[in-house]
Motif scaffolding. Sequence first.
Motif, PDB file in Angstrom:
ATOM      1  N   GLY A  61     -31.161 -23.986 -31.837  1.00 22.93           N
ATOM      2  CA  GLY A  61     -30.669 -24.279 -33.170  1.00 22.93           C
ATOM      3  C   GLY A  61     -30.230 -25.701 -33.426  1.00 22.93           C
ATOM      4  N   GLU A  62     -30.523 -26.606 -32.499  1.00 23.72           N
ATOM      5  CA  GLU A  62     -30.090 -27.985 -32.707  1.00 23.72           C
ATOM      6  C   GLU A  62     -31.224 -28.996 -32.652  1.00 23.72           C
ATOM      7  OE1 GLU A  62     -26.963 -28.557 -29.869  1.00 23.72           O
ATOM      8  OE2 GLU A  62     -25.528 -27.505 -31.141  1.00 23.72           O
ATOM      9  N   ARG A  63     -32.398 -28.572 -32.180  1.00 20.40           N
ATOM     10  CA  ARG A  63     -33.524 -29.507 -32.090  1.00 20.40           C
ATOM     11  C   ARG A  63     -34.829 -28.736 -32.267  1.00 20.40           C
ATOM     12  NH1 ARG A  63     -31.621 -28.334 -27.345  1.00 20.40           N
ATOM     13  NH2 ARG A  63     -32.980 -27.646 -25.681  1.00 20.40           N
ATOM     14  N   PRO A  64     -35.834 -29.415 -32.825  1.00 20.16           N
ATOM     15  CA  PRO A  64     -37.152 -28.783 -32.929  1.00 20.16           C
ATOM     16  C   PRO A  64     -37.714 -28.546 -31.535  1.00 20.16           C
ATOM     17  CG  PRO A  64     -37.069 -30.848 -34.161  1.00 20.16           C
ATOM     18  CD  PRO A  64     -35.813 -30.753 -33.376  1.00 20.16           C
TER      19      PRO A  64
ATOM     20  N   VAL B  36     -39.413 -20.552 -37.764  1.00 19.58           N
ATOM     21  CA  VAL B  36     -38.492 -19.929 -36.819  1.00 19.58           C
ATOM     22  C   VAL B  36     -37.163 -20.570 -37.185  1.00 19.58           C
ATOM     23  CG1 VAL B  36     -37.803 -19.705 -34.408  1.00 19.58           C
ATOM     24  CG2 VAL B  36     -40.239 -19.668 -35.017  1.00 19.58           C
ATOM     25  N   ASN B  37     -36.251 -19.760 -37.690  1.00 18.93           N
ATOM     26  CA  ASN B  37     -35.065 -20.266 -38.353  1.00 18.93           C
ATOM     27  C   ASN B  37     -33.788 -19.751 -37.682  1.00 18.93           C
ATOM     28  OD1 ASN B  37     -33.368 -21.340 -40.308  1.00 18.93           O
ATOM     29  ND2 ASN B  37     -33.945 -19.872 -41.881  1.00 18.93           N
ATOM     30  N   PHE B  38     -32.922 -20.665 -37.265  1.00 21.44           N
ATOM     31  CA  PHE B  38     -31.619 -20.303 -36.717  1.00 21.44           C
ATOM     32  C   PHE B  38     -30.550 -20.703 -37.725  1.00 21.44           C
ATOM     33  CE2 PHE B  38     -34.274 -21.036 -32.880  1.00 21.44           C
ATOM     34  CZ  PHE B  38     -34.309 -19.719 -32.462  1.00 21.44           C
ATOM     35  N   ILE B  39     -29.543 -19.851 -37.891  1.00 21.14           N
ATOM     36  CA  ILE B  39     -28.582 -20.017 -38.980  1.00 21.14           C
ATOM     37  C   ILE B  39     -27.165 -20.087 -38.435  1.00 21.14           C
ATOM     38  CG2 ILE B  39     -27.703 -18.950 -41.104  1.00 21.14           C
ATOM     39  CD1 ILE B  39     -30.479 -17.572 -41.331  1.00 21.14           C
ATOM     40  N   ASP B  40     -26.413 -21.106 -38.874  1.00 19.08           N
ATOM     41  CA  ASP B  40     -24.998 -21.170 -38.512  1.00 19.08           C
ATOM     42  C   ASP B  40     -24.155 -20.899 -39.758  1.00 19.08           C
ATOM     43  OD1 ASP B  40     -24.718 -23.608 -39.931  1.00 19.08           O
ATOM     44  OD2 ASP B  40     -24.827 -24.835 -38.117  1.00 19.08           O
ATOM     45  N   GLU B  41     -22.909 -21.296 -39.743  1.00 14.87           N
ATOM     46  CA  GLU B  41     -22.025 -20.994 -40.869  1.00 14.87           C
ATOM     47  C   GLU B  41     -22.400 -21.715 -42.155  1.00 14.87           C
ATOM     48  OE1 GLU B  41     -20.650 -22.085 -37.876  1.00 14.87           O
ATOM     49  OE2 GLU B  41     -18.876 -20.878 -37.418  1.00 14.87           O
ATOM     50  N   ASN B  42     -23.039 -22.880 -42.042  1.00 13.74           N
ATOM     51  CA  ASN B  42     -23.269 -23.720 -43.209  1.00 13.74           C
ATOM     52  C   ASN B  42     -24.718 -24.038 -43.525  1.00 13.74           C
ATOM     53  OD1 ASN B  42     -20.395 -24.191 -43.574  1.00 13.74           O
ATOM     54  ND2 ASN B  42     -20.555 -25.390 -41.696  1.00 13.74           N
ATOM     55  N   ARG B  43     -25.595 -23.890 -42.545  1.00 11.43           N
ATOM     56  CA  ARG B  43     -26.966 -24.324 -42.785  1.00 11.43           C
ATOM     57  C   ARG B  43     -27.957 -23.524 -41.945  1.00 11.43           C
ATOM     58  NH1 ARG B  43     -26.606 -30.173 -39.689  1.00 11.43           N
ATOM     59  NH2 ARG B  43     -26.306 -29.281 -37.641  1.00 11.43           N
ATOM     60  N   GLN B  44     -29.211 -23.744 -42.295  1.00  9.42           N
ATOM     61  CA  GLN B  44     -30.319 -23.155 -41.574  1.00  9.42           C
ATOM     62  C   GLN B  44     -31.059 -24.287 -40.857  1.00  9.42           C
ATOM     63  OE1 GLN B  44     -32.549 -20.277 -44.146  1.00  9.42           O
ATOM     64  NE2 GLN B  44     -31.275 -21.197 -45.731  1.00  9.42           N
ATOM     65  N   PHE B  45     -31.580 -23.983 -39.681  1.00  6.34           N
ATOM     66  CA  PHE B  45     -32.332 -24.980 -38.931  1.00  6.34           C
ATOM     67  C   PHE B  45     -33.686 -24.409 -38.557  1.00  6.34           C
ATOM     68  CE2 PHE B  45     -33.690 -26.856 -34.875  1.00  6.34           C
ATOM     69  CZ  PHE B  45     -33.900 -28.149 -35.331  1.00  6.34           C
ATOM     70  N   PHE B  46     -34.746 -25.108 -38.944  1.00 15.60           N
ATOM     71  CA  PHE B  46     -36.102 -24.685 -38.640  1.00 15.60           C
ATOM     72  C   PHE B  46     -36.502 -25.235 -37.277  1.00 15.60           C
ATOM     73  CE2 PHE B  46     -36.311 -25.320 -43.420  1.00 15.60           C
ATOM     74  CZ  PHE B  46     -35.985 -24.003 -43.702  1.00 15.60           C
ATOM     75  N   ALA B  47     -36.213 -24.487 -36.224  1.00 11.06           N
ATOM     76  CA  ALA B  47     -36.572 -24.906 -34.870  1.00 11.06           C
ATOM     77  C   ALA B  47     -38.081 -24.862 -34.684  1.00 11.06           C
ATOM     78  CB  ALA B  47     -35.891 -24.024 -33.831  1.00 11.06           C
TER      79      ALA B  47
ATOM     80  N   ARG C 179     -27.390 -23.242 -46.366  1.00  8.68           N
ATOM     81  CA  ARG C 179     -27.356 -21.805 -46.137  1.00  8.68           C
ATOM     82  C   ARG C 179     -27.559 -21.004 -47.426  1.00  8.68           C
ATOM     83  NH1 ARG C 179     -23.781 -17.939 -46.086  1.00  8.68           N
ATOM     84  NH2 ARG C 179     -24.226 -16.164 -44.765  1.00  8.68           N
ATOM     85  N   ASP C 180     -27.241 -21.593 -48.563  1.00  8.33           N
ATOM     86  CA  ASP C 180     -27.392 -20.865 -49.824  1.00  8.33           C
ATOM     87  C   ASP C 180     -28.802 -20.981 -50.414  1.00  8.33           C
ATOM     88  OD1 ASP C 180     -27.294 -23.499 -50.666  1.00  8.33           O
ATOM     89  OD2 ASP C 180     -25.877 -23.122 -52.293  1.00  8.33           O
ATOM     90  N   HIS C 181     -29.719 -21.603 -49.691  1.00  5.70           N
ATOM     91  CA  HIS C 181     -31.109 -21.706 -50.126  1.00  5.70           C
ATOM     92  C   HIS C 181     -31.946 -20.705 -49.324  1.00  5.70           C
ATOM     93  CE1 HIS C 181     -29.769 -25.312 -52.034  1.00  5.70           C
ATOM     94  NE2 HIS C 181     -30.989 -25.684 -52.389  1.00  5.70           N
ATOM     95  N   GLY C 182     -32.827 -20.021 -50.003  1.00  9.57           N
ATOM     96  CA  GLY C 182     -33.743 -19.126 -49.314  1.00  9.57           C
ATOM     97  C   GLY C 182     -33.185 -17.735 -49.072  1.00  9.57           C
ATOM     98  N   TYR C 183     -33.966 -16.974 -48.328  1.00 11.57           N
ATOM     99  CA  TYR C 183     -33.691 -15.552 -48.153  1.00 11.57           C
ATOM    100  C   TYR C 183     -33.328 -15.172 -46.719  1.00 11.57           C
ATOM    101  CZ  TYR C 183     -35.930 -16.075 -52.576  1.00 11.57           C
ATOM    102  OH  TYR C 183     -36.242 -16.526 -53.843  1.00 11.57           O
ATOM    103  N   CYS C 184     -33.516 -16.085 -45.781  1.00  5.56           N
ATOM    104  CA  CYS C 184     -33.207 -15.781 -44.381  1.00  5.56           C
ATOM    105  C   CYS C 184     -31.744 -15.396 -44.154  1.00  5.56           C
ATOM    106  CB  CYS C 184     -33.619 -16.935 -43.474  1.00  5.56           C
ATOM    107  SG  CYS C 184     -35.412 -17.131 -43.348  1.00  5.56           S
ATOM    108  N   PRO C 185     -30.773 -16.039 -44.823  1.00  5.02           N
ATOM    109  CA  PRO C 185     -29.389 -15.584 -44.631  1.00  5.02           C
ATOM    110  C   PRO C 185     -29.185 -14.116 -45.024  1.00  5.02           C
ATOM    111  CG  PRO C 185     -29.402 -17.787 -45.537  1.00  5.02           C
ATOM    112  CD  PRO C 185     -30.830 -17.286 -45.585  1.00  5.02           C
ATOM    113  N   HIS C 186     -29.941 -13.635 -45.993  1.00  3.42           N
ATOM    114  CA  HIS C 186     -29.856 -12.222 -46.382  1.00  3.42           C
ATOM    115  C   HIS C 186     -30.403 -11.329 -45.268  1.00  3.42           C
ATOM    116  CE1 HIS C 186     -28.795 -13.231 -50.529  1.00  3.42           C
ATOM    117  NE2 HIS C 186     -29.625 -14.238 -50.356  1.00  3.42           N
ATOM    118  N   VAL C 187     -31.496 -11.757 -44.656  1.00  6.39           N
ATOM    119  CA  VAL C 187     -32.104 -10.988 -43.571  1.00  6.39           C
ATOM    120  C   VAL C 187     -31.143 -10.910 -42.390  1.00  6.39           C
ATOM    121  CG1 VAL C 187     -33.998 -10.963 -41.893  1.00  6.39           C
ATOM    122  CG2 VAL C 187     -34.462 -11.487 -44.296  1.00  6.39           C
TER     123      VAL C 187
END
Length: 189
Positions: free
Chosen positions: A31-34, A56-67, A96-104
């Motif tokens: 979740g910190e580097r591609p 492939v998306n990892f999510i923390d408290e504030n954002r999403q990261f596309f690894a 984090r408020d963009h997209g649908y992955c946080p819902h999943v």
Amino acid sequence: MTYDPTGHLLLTPVDQEAPARVRRLRQLGLGERPEPAFDAFADRLAEVTGAPYSMVNFIDENRQFFAGLHTPTGLHSGADLGAVASSGAVSRYMDRDHGYCPHVVVRRKALVLEDVCDYPRFAGNPVVDEIGIRSYLGAPLIDRTGTALGTICVVDTEPRPWGRAGLETIKSLAAELVEQIHRREEGRL
């Protein structure tokens, strides 16, 4: 779930598990580097589904990261998705408020949106107006500890009839990637 005072129905759901997820992601070194392996997996996702974008998306408290990221240009850049850092530089991060992955991740279930505009709850998401996303197919990455680490997903700027076959495909590929993550973890021990 929070509500937008301007009248939009949905914002991002409350994620009680985010602190535990962040700890687990750090333990796994994710979740910190591609990572080329995740980019290759995203390429495969796009090929299997015929989608122009996959992550492939990892999510923390504030954002999403596309690894892992596949875009139509093939450059593995977030620019095609409007993933722009606050400085204006192109990034693999998205709010984090963009997209649908946080819902999943919060639901812990796959999500199929053949046309996001058919669902008032999801049509107001910023990715619809800012990026033009019209369809989404995603599944959670739930590891052996029960932690939902993130998601794999595919999106398109056109409505897509993903159907049951698409749902089964994305769930199967998510399970495959979780196994890959487990093998990676075991290799570190």
